[in-house]
Design a protein around this motif. Sequence first.
Motif, mmCIF file in Angstrom:
data_model
loop_
_atom_site.group_PDB
_atom_site.id
_atom_site.type_symbol
_atom_site.label_atom_id
_atom_site.label_comp_id
_atom_site.label_asym_id
_atom_site.label_seq_id
_atom_site.Cartn_x
_atom_site.Cartn_y
_atom_site.Cartn_z
ATOM 1 N N LEU A 157 -10.486 -12.490 21.311
ATOM 2 C CA LEU A 157 -11.506 -11.646 21.893
ATOM 3 C C LEU A 157 -12.059 -10.713 20.813
ATOM 4 O O LEU A 157 -11.345 -10.304 19.905
ATOM 5 C CB LEU A 157 -10.993 -10.881 23.109
ATOM 6 C CG LEU A 157 -9.823 -9.915 23.052
ATOM 7 C CD1 LEU A 157 -9.681 -9.196 24.400
ATOM 8 C CD2 LEU A 157 -8.490 -10.582 22.730
ATOM 9 N N TRP A 158 -13.345 -10.398 20.924
ATOM 10 C CA TRP A 158 -14.025 -9.648 19.863
ATOM 11 C C TRP A 158 -15.137 -8.786 20.453
ATOM 12 O O TRP A 158 -15.596 -9.038 21.577
ATOM 13 C CB TRP A 158 -14.628 -10.616 18.823
ATOM 14 C CG TRP A 158 -15.588 -11.607 19.431
ATOM 15 C CD1 TRP A 158 -15.288 -12.842 19.930
ATOM 16 C CD2 TRP A 158 -16.987 -11.420 19.644
ATOM 17 N NE1 TRP A 158 -16.408 -13.437 20.437
ATOM 18 C CE2 TRP A 158 -17.471 -12.594 20.277
ATOM 19 C CE3 TRP A 158 -17.884 -10.390 19.369
ATOM 20 C CZ2 TRP A 158 -18.809 -12.753 20.635
ATOM 21 C CZ3 TRP A 158 -19.220 -10.534 19.732
ATOM 22 C CH2 TRP A 158 -19.660 -11.723 20.354
ATOM 23 N N LEU A 159 -15.577 -7.788 19.691
ATOM 24 C CA LEU A 159 -16.678 -6.931 20.122
ATOM 25 C C LEU A 159 -17.387 -6.368 18.893
ATOM 26 O O LEU A 159 -16.751 -5.954 17.922
ATOM 27 C CB LEU A 159 -16.150 -5.791 21.002
ATOM 28 C CG LEU A 159 -17.186 -4.810 21.562
ATOM 29 C CD1 LEU A 159 -16.790 -4.337 22.973
ATOM 30 C CD2 LEU A 159 -17.354 -3.598 20.638
ATOM 31 N N ASP A 160 -18.733 -6.365 18.949
ATOM 32 C CA ASP A 160 -19.581 -5.799 17.905
ATOM 33 C C ASP A 160 -20.413 -4.663 18.482
ATOM 34 O O ASP A 160 -20.829 -4.717 19.657
ATOM 35 C CB ASP A 160 -20.560 -6.840 17.345
ATOM 36 C CG ASP A 160 -19.890 -7.996 16.631
ATOM 37 O OD1 ASP A 160 -18.686 -7.900 16.326
ATOM 38 O OD2 ASP A 160 -20.574 -9.010 16.389
ATOM 39 N N VAL A 161 -20.685 -3.658 17.675
ATOM 40 C CA VAL A 161 -21.636 -2.608 18.012
ATOM 41 C C VAL A 161 -22.748 -2.640 16.975
ATOM 42 O O VAL A 161 -22.484 -2.501 15.774
ATOM 43 C CB VAL A 161 -20.970 -1.217 18.050
ATOM 44 C CG1 VAL A 161 -22.010 -0.142 18.393
ATOM 45 C CG2 VAL A 161 -19.837 -1.189 19.070
ATOM 46 N N ASN A 162 -23.974 -2.881 17.424
ATOM 47 C CA ASN A 162 -25.134 -3.007 16.532
ATOM 48 C C ASN A 162 -24.870 -4.011 15.410
ATOM 49 O O ASN A 162 -25.229 -3.802 14.250
ATOM 50 C CB ASN A 162 -25.515 -1.641 15.948
ATOM 51 C CG ASN A 162 -25.900 -0.645 17.029
ATOM 52 O OD1 ASN A 162 -26.422 -1.022 18.077
ATOM 53 N ND2 ASN A 162 -25.635 0.628 16.787
ATOM 54 N N GLY A 163 -24.202 -5.113 15.773
ATOM 55 C CA GLY A 163 -23.959 -6.190 14.824
ATOM 56 C C GLY A 163 -22.769 -6.002 13.914
ATOM 57 O O GLY A 163 -22.474 -6.878 13.091
ATOM 58 N N GLU A 164 -22.047 -4.907 14.052
ATOM 59 C CA GLU A 164 -20.883 -4.640 13.210
ATOM 60 C C GLU A 164 -19.601 -4.880 14.010
ATOM 61 O O GLU A 164 -19.424 -4.303 15.088
ATOM 62 C CB GLU A 164 -20.902 -3.195 12.701
ATOM 63 C CG GLU A 164 -22.093 -2.869 11.809
ATOM 64 C CD GLU A 164 -22.072 -1.429 11.351
ATOM 65 O OE1 GLU A 164 -21.088 -0.706 11.641
ATOM 66 O OE2 GLU A 164 -23.043 -1.004 10.698
ATOM 67 N N PHE A 214 -18.790 7.127 18.979
ATOM 68 C CA PHE A 214 -19.067 6.864 20.382
ATOM 69 C C PHE A 214 -20.485 6.329 20.552
ATOM 70 O O PHE A 214 -21.318 6.416 19.633
ATOM 71 C CB PHE A 214 -18.843 8.129 21.213
ATOM 72 C CG PHE A 214 -17.411 8.581 21.203
ATOM 73 C CD1 PHE A 214 -16.422 7.828 21.821
ATOM 74 C CD2 PHE A 214 -17.043 9.759 20.555
ATOM 75 C CE1 PHE A 214 -15.100 8.239 21.811
ATOM 76 C CE2 PHE A 214 -15.715 10.177 20.541
ATOM 77 C CZ PHE A 214 -14.744 9.415 21.164
ATOM 78 N N LEU A 215 -20.752 5.767 21.729
ATOM 79 C CA LEU A 215 -22.020 5.094 21.981
ATOM 80 C C LEU A 215 -23.140 6.098 22.201
ATOM 81 O O LEU A 215 -22.954 7.144 22.822
ATOM 82 C CB LEU A 215 -21.876 4.179 23.199
ATOM 83 C CG LEU A 215 -20.940 2.984 22.973
ATOM 84 C CD1 LEU A 215 -20.497 2.382 24.296
ATOM 85 C CD2 LEU A 215 -21.612 1.934 22.090
ATOM 86 N N LYS A 216 -24.313 5.736 21.708
ATOM 87 C CA LYS A 216 -25.488 6.592 21.858
ATOM 88 C C LYS A 216 -26.667 5.757 22.329
ATOM 89 O O LYS A 216 -26.617 4.511 22.336
ATOM 90 C CB LYS A 216 -25.814 7.288 20.536
ATOM 91 C CG LYS A 216 -26.134 6.351 19.388
ATOM 92 C CD LYS A 216 -26.331 7.116 18.100
ATOM 93 C CE LYS A 216 -26.758 6.210 16.944
ATOM 94 N NZ LYS A 216 -25.800 5.131 16.668
ATOM 95 N N ASP A 217 -27.721 6.432 22.722
ATOM 96 C CA ASP A 217 -28.918 5.783 23.239
ATOM 97 C C ASP A 217 -29.424 4.714 22.266
ATOM 98 O O ASP A 217 -29.601 4.982 21.077
ATOM 99 C CB ASP A 217 -30.001 6.837 23.459
ATOM 100 C CG ASP A 217 -31.253 6.267 24.103
ATOM 101 O OD1 ASP A 217 -31.125 5.459 25.035
ATOM 102 O OD2 ASP A 217 -32.361 6.626 23.663
ATOM 103 N N GLY A 218 -29.620 3.503 22.774
ATOM 104 C CA GLY A 218 -30.140 2.408 21.973
ATOM 105 C C GLY A 218 -29.095 1.510 21.347
ATOM 106 O O GLY A 218 -29.442 0.440 20.805
ATOM 107 N N ASP A 219 -27.835 1.879 21.388
ATOM 108 C CA ASP A 219 -26.791 1.024 20.821
ATOM 109 C C ASP A 219 -26.698 -0.281 21.615
ATOM 110 O O ASP A 219 -26.833 -0.307 22.838
ATOM 111 C CB ASP A 219 -25.434 1.728 20.867
ATOM 112 C CG ASP A 219 -25.254 2.741 19.750
ATOM 113 O OD1 ASP A 219 -26.047 2.727 18.792
ATOM 114 O OD2 ASP A 219 -24.313 3.553 19.838
ATOM 115 N N VAL A 220 -26.436 -1.362 20.878
ATOM 116 C CA VAL A 220 -26.283 -2.682 21.490
ATOM 117 C C VAL A 220 -24.860 -3.167 21.255
ATOM 118 O O VAL A 220 -24.389 -3.223 20.100
ATOM 119 C CB VAL A 220 -27.293 -3.691 20.908
ATOM 120 C CG1 VAL A 220 -27.039 -5.088 21.485
ATOM 121 C CG2 VAL A 220 -28.721 -3.238 21.202
ATOM 122 N N VAL A 221 -24.167 -3.492 22.326
ATOM 123 C CA VAL A 221 -22.787 -3.966 22.273
ATOM 124 C C VAL A 221 -22.772 -5.438 22.665
ATOM 125 O O VAL A 221 -23.293 -5.814 23.721
ATOM 126 C CB VAL A 221 -21.881 -3.145 23.202
ATOM 127 C CG1 VAL A 221 -20.467 -3.722 23.234
ATOM 128 C CG2 VAL A 221 -21.850 -1.685 22.765
#
Length: 284
Positions: free
Chosen positions: A199-206, A257-264
């Motif tokens: 299992l994996w997760l990216d935030v804004n492609g990272e 932490f997550l902010k407006d516009g972040d893509v997960v």
Amino acid sequence: MKLCRYGAPGAEKPGMIDADGRIRDLSNYLADIDARTLAPETLATLAGVDPAALSLVADGVRYGPPVAGTRQFVAIGLNYADHAAEANLPVPAEPVVFSKWVSCIGGPNDPVTIPQGSEKSDWEVELGVVIGTAASYVSEADALRHVAGYCVVNDVSERQWQLERGPTWDKGKGFPGFGPVGPWLVTADEVGDPQALRLWLDVNGERQQDGSTATMIFSVAQIIAYLSQIMTLLPGDIVTTGTPPGVGMGQKPSPRFLKDGDVVTLGIDGLGQQRQTFVAAPVA
């Protein structure tokens, strides 16, 4: 077998995923995918349906949560030792159990609203377990017989409400949209061993999280057996089983932490992927 629900919120239709990953319409067989669908005899009937014989659904349609009418959304915390370490918390001797309100359940790609005033909204990729038959006082050896299938869950969390405003975690776990589920329910027979999934997760492609269910402290079977001692798990219930390290609050040298516009974006091998855009709450 991969089952899904597709269409506008509140008007989803049942679907099946074909060999090419496209949605086929199951409306001629089912009114919806719900607790009744998850009965072993119904799943066995659906397993005999040829997806190629079903009508093809247009590309780009919205995925809804893969199960309708979930009555209990139960979560397990600190179920990976390395995640407990990054949270500066001891490895639990028994499963840490809390609830996510069923009102937080959303589609896998629906936008998620950051709560008003939140500065500590966080991500957690998790393996979700969908109950197929009622489980009460079941043994670990029999526990997986009560599982209809598995799915991807993002256990979105508001850390201030979870950890800084009293002892109950539930408060930080159930904001609207904080339970993206899907895109599919993959039946247990197709998944095989639930303790062998990446299992994996990216935030804004990272890349932020990259783990395996093999490193869970408590296995799916142990979790189901344990929960069944303190509650009756019902068909259609979802149990989300904890997250590997890499959450925002554990980032070094300082939390992120997550902010407006972040893509997960997140996913689990064989269970599909999710993509959420996080948006600031409207100003009251």
